[in-house]
Design a protein around this motif. Structure first.
Motif, PDB file in Angstrom:
ATOM      1  N   LEU A   1      51.269  45.889  37.546  1.00  0.00           N
ATOM      2  CA  LEU A   1      51.093  45.294  36.231  1.00  0.00           C
ATOM      3  C   LEU A   1      50.110  44.130  36.284  1.00  0.00           C
ATOM      4  N   TYR A   2      50.342  43.260  37.273  1.00  0.00           N
ATOM      5  CA  TYR A   2      49.477  42.088  37.414  1.00  0.00           C
ATOM      6  C   TYR A   2      48.025  42.501  37.685  1.00  0.00           C
ATOM      7  N   LEU A   3      47.842  43.451  38.558  1.00  0.00           N
ATOM      8  CA  LEU A   3      46.481  43.866  38.924  1.00  0.00           C
ATOM      9  C   LEU A   3      45.799  44.617  37.778  1.00  0.00           C
ATOM     10  N   GLU A   4      46.568  45.360  37.004  1.00  0.00           N
ATOM     11  CA  GLU A   4      45.977  46.039  35.849  1.00  0.00           C
ATOM     12  C   GLU A   4      45.504  45.027  34.808  1.00  0.00           C
ATOM     13  N   ILE A   5      46.275  43.936  34.666  1.00  0.00           N
ATOM     14  CA  ILE A   5      45.853  42.877  33.750  1.00  0.00           C
ATOM     15  C   ILE A   5      44.570  42.214  34.254  1.00  0.00           C
ATOM     16  N   GLU A   6      44.511  41.952  35.553  1.00  0.00           N
ATOM     17  CA  GLU A   6      43.332  41.315  36.123  1.00  0.00           C
ATOM     18  C   GLU A   6      42.115  42.234  36.099  1.00  0.00           C
ATOM     19  N   LYS A   7      42.371  43.539  36.093  1.00  0.00           N
ATOM     20  CA  LYS A   7      41.241  44.478  36.029  1.00  0.00           C
ATOM     21  C   LYS A   7      40.463  44.338  34.718  1.00  0.00           C
ATOM     22  N   VAL A   8      41.169  43.913  33.666  1.00  0.00           N
ATOM     23  CA  VAL A   8      40.492  43.676  32.400  1.00  0.00           C
ATOM     24  C   VAL A   8      39.477  42.539  32.559  1.00  0.00           C
ATOM     25  N   ARG A   9      39.836  41.560  33.343  1.00  0.00           N
ATOM     26  CA  ARG A   9      38.948  40.412  33.573  1.00  0.00           C
ATOM     27  C   ARG A   9      37.785  40.769  34.478  1.00  0.00           C
ATOM     28  N   PHE A  10      38.076  41.477  35.572  1.00  0.00           N
ATOM     29  CA  PHE A  10      37.051  41.723  36.592  1.00  0.00           C
ATOM     30  C   PHE A  10      36.415  43.108  36.485  1.00  0.00           C
ATOM     31  N   SER A  11      37.042  43.981  35.714  1.00  0.00           N
ATOM     32  CA  SER A  11      36.498  45.323  35.518  1.00  0.00           C
ATOM     33  C   SER A  11      36.287  46.012  36.867  1.00  0.00           C
ATOM     34  N   GLU A  12      35.064  46.515  37.102  1.00  0.00           N
ATOM     35  CA  GLU A  12      34.785  47.265  38.327  1.00  0.00           C
ATOM     36  C   GLU A  12      34.671  46.372  39.553  1.00  0.00           C
ATOM     37  N   ARG A  13      34.666  45.055  39.350  1.00  0.00           N
ATOM     38  CA  ARG A  13      34.588  44.143  40.506  1.00  0.00           C
ATOM     39  C   ARG A  13      35.881  44.137  41.310  1.00  0.00           C
ATOM     40  N   LEU A  14      36.973  44.516  40.700  1.00  0.00           N
ATOM     41  CA  LEU A  14      38.262  44.532  41.376  1.00  0.00           C
ATOM     42  C   LEU A  14      38.667  45.965  41.687  1.00  0.00           C
ATOM     43  N   LYS A  15      38.799  46.240  42.963  1.00  0.00           N
ATOM     44  CA  LYS A  15      39.263  47.565  43.414  1.00  0.00           C
ATOM     45  C   LYS A  15      40.592  47.368  44.141  1.00  0.00           C
TER      46      LYS A  15
ATOM     47  N   ASN B   1      35.429  34.714  43.378  1.00  0.00           N
ATOM     48  CA  ASN B   1      34.289  33.901  43.825  1.00  0.00           C
ATOM     49  C   ASN B   1      33.089  34.734  44.258  1.00  0.00           C
ATOM     50  N   ARG B   2      33.150  36.054  44.118  1.00  0.00           N
ATOM     51  CA  ARG B   2      32.062  36.916  44.583  1.00  0.00           C
ATOM     52  C   ARG B   2      31.520  37.751  43.422  1.00  0.00           C
ATOM     53  N   VAL B   3      30.220  37.773  43.304  1.00  0.00           N
ATOM     54  CA  VAL B   3      29.589  38.535  42.230  1.00  0.00           C
ATOM     55  C   VAL B   3      29.900  40.013  42.360  1.00  0.00           C
ATOM     56  N   GLU B   4      29.877  40.500  43.585  1.00  0.00           N
ATOM     57  CA  GLU B   4      30.126  41.919  43.804  1.00  0.00           C
ATOM     58  C   GLU B   4      31.606  42.272  43.771  1.00  0.00           C
ATOM     59  N   GLY B   5      32.479  41.258  43.683  1.00  0.00           N
ATOM     60  CA  GLY B   5      33.915  41.515  43.664  1.00  0.00           C
ATOM     61  C   GLY B   5      34.452  41.894  45.036  1.00  0.00           C
ATOM     62  N   GLY B   6      35.557  42.595  45.043  1.00  0.00           N
ATOM     63  CA  GLY B   6      36.152  42.963  46.316  1.00  0.00           C
ATOM     64  C   GLY B   6      37.289  43.953  46.145  1.00  0.00           C
TER      65      GLY B   6
END
Length: 360
Positions: free
Chosen positions: A226-240, A273-278
Motif C-alpha cells: 500500500l505504502y509503495l503504491e502510494i509512493e509510486k504516484v509521486r515517483f512514477s517510473e523512478r520507483l521500481k 535523491n536520484r534523478v534516475e530513481g532506484g
C-alpha cells in the motif's frame, strides 16, 4: 545484562547460606526439646555445612536442566536429590556417632535400619532445596519477562510515535493528496479513487495496528505494498519494486510495522535523491528455525563500519528497529547492514520463526 547476572549470583549465595543457617537453627531448637547435650550443636553445625557444600554443585546442574524437557528435568532432580541425600546421610550418621557418641557405633546389623530411618529425611530436605531453587528461578524469570515486556511496550510506543510523525507530516500527505487532485483534474477518476482507498487503508493500518503485538508477515507485506503504491504516484517510473516472499514465511509472526522504517529509508536515500530513481527489493524466507527478512536498494549506499552506518543516512529508522528487536527478542536476533551489489544498501533481519497458535 552483566549487572543482572551478578545480582542473581549474589542472591543465590545469600539465600543459599541463609537457608542452611535456618536449617541448622531449626534442627538445633528441635534437639533442645529432646534434651540433647550441648555437644550436639557441633554436629548440627557440621551437618548444615556439609549440606551447604553438597548442594552447591546442584545449582550448576539445575541451570542446564532448566532448559530440558520437564520429564527429563524431574527425573534428573529426583536422581540427584537421592544421590546427595545418601551421601549426606552417611556423613550425618558418621558425625553423630564419632562426635556426639564419642566413637560408639551401633552393631553392624542396625546400620541399615539407621540409614533407612534417616535417609528419607535427608531426601526431603534436598528435594525442598531443589524446589526452592526452581521456584526462585521461575520467579526471577517471570520478573525478567515482565520487565522485557514493559521495555518492549515502551520501545514500541516510542517507535510508533516516531513513525507517525513521518507518516502524517505535511510532505507525505501533501504529495499524496496533490497526486490525487491531479488525477481528478485529468479526469482519471478511477485511479484517484483507488489512491484514496489505498491512502485510507494504509493510514488505518498505521494508526490502529498495535505495535506491541506480532502479526503475520503477509499483513506487513500488504501494508508495504500500500505504502509503495502510494509512493509510486509521486515517483512514477523512478520507483521500481520487487517482492520475493516464500510461502512458508507468509504466516510467520513479526513485530508490526517492522518493515516500514526500512522501506522509508530506502525511498528517502536511494530513490528520492536520484534523478534516475532506484529499485527496492523486499524478500522473506524461512531458514531453519529463523525467519530472514531483507530490504535492499540500488542507491548510493552508506559508509559502513562493522555493519553499522557511519553517517546519519540510516536515520532514526534503523536505530529504532534495532531497539525494538532487542526489546522483543533479547539476544536472539540480528540486524546487519551490508553493501548491495553492484551498489546500494542491504538490510538483513533475522528473528525466530514463530507461528500464531490457536486461541492466541
Amino acid at each position: 545484562m552483566r549487572n543482572i547476572d551478578d545480582k542473581k549470583h549474589l542472591q543465590f549465595w545469600l539465600l543459599h547460606t541463609l537457608g542452611w543457617i535456618g536449617f541448622a537453627v531449626v534442627h538445633y531448637l528441635g534437639s533442645l526439646v529432646q534434651e540433647m547435650r550441648d555437644a550436639y550443636l557441633w554436629v548440627v553445625m557440621l551437618d548444615a555445612f556439609v549440606g551447604w557444600l553438597l548442594t552447591i554443585p546442584l545449582r550448576y546442574v539445575y541451570q542446564r536442566a532448566w532448559h530440558w524437557h520437564p520429564l527429563k528435568m524431574i527425573i534428573t532432580v529426583l536422581m540427584l536429590a537421592t544421590l546427595v541425600a545418601v551421601i549426606w546421610t552417611i556423613f550425618k550418621n558418621h558425625s553423630y556417632w564419632e562426635i556426639y557418641r564419642h566413637g560408639f557405633t551401633p552393631k553392624s546389623w542396625s546400620w541399615m535400619q539407621i540409614y533407612l530411618r534417616h535417609a528419607p529425611v535427608s531426601f526431603y530436605v534436598i528435594l525442598s532445596w531443589s524446589g526452592l531453587y526452581f521456584g526462585i528461578k521461575y520467579y526471577q524469570t517471570l520478573q525478567r519477562e515482565k520487565q522485557k515486556l514493559l521495555t518492549a511496550t515502551n520501545r514500541a510506543h516510542e517507535a510508533q510515535l516516531k513513525m507517525l510523525r513521518y507518516q502524517l507530516n505535511p510532505h507525505f500527505l501533501f504529495n499524496t493528496l496533490n497526486a490525487i487532485a491531479t488525477l481528478v483534474l485529468t479526469r482519471e477518476n478511477d485511479t484517484a479513487e483507488k489512491m484514496v482507498t489505498r491512502l485510507s487503508d494504509f493510514l488505518r493500518y498505521s494508526l490502529y495496528k498495535d505495535p506491541i503485538k506480532k502479526v503475520p508477515l503477509q499483513q506487513e507485506i500488504s501494508a508495504a505494498r500500500l505504502y509503495l503504491e502510494i509512493e509510486k504516484v509521486r515517483f512514477s517510473e523512478r520507483l521500481k519494486v520487487s517482492f520475493e516472499v516464500g510461502d512458508d514465511a507468509c504466516q510467520a509472526l513479526v513485530p508490526s510495522l517492522i518493515l516500514q522504517p526500512l522501506i522509508e529509508n530506502a525511498i528517502k536515500y536511494a530513490v528520492a535523491n536520484r534523478v534516475e530513481g532506484g529499485t527496492i527489493a523486499i524478500s522473506a524466507k524461512k531458514f531453519g528455525h529463523d525467519l530472514l527478512l531483507e530490504v535492499a536498494d540500488d542507491g548510493p549506499g552508506v559508509p559502513l563500519d562493522r555493519g553499522l552506518p557511519k553517517s546519519e543516512h540510516s536515520g532514526v529508522g534503523l536505530v529504532n528497529t534495532r531497539e525494538r528487536l532487542a526489546a522483543l527478542y533479547d539476544h536472539n536476533f540480528s540486524l546487519v547492514l551490508t553493501h548491495n551489489e553492484p551498489q546500494g544498501l542491504r538490510v538483513n533481519i533475522r528473528i525466530p520463526y514463530e507461528l500464531e497458535t490457536a486461541g492466541s
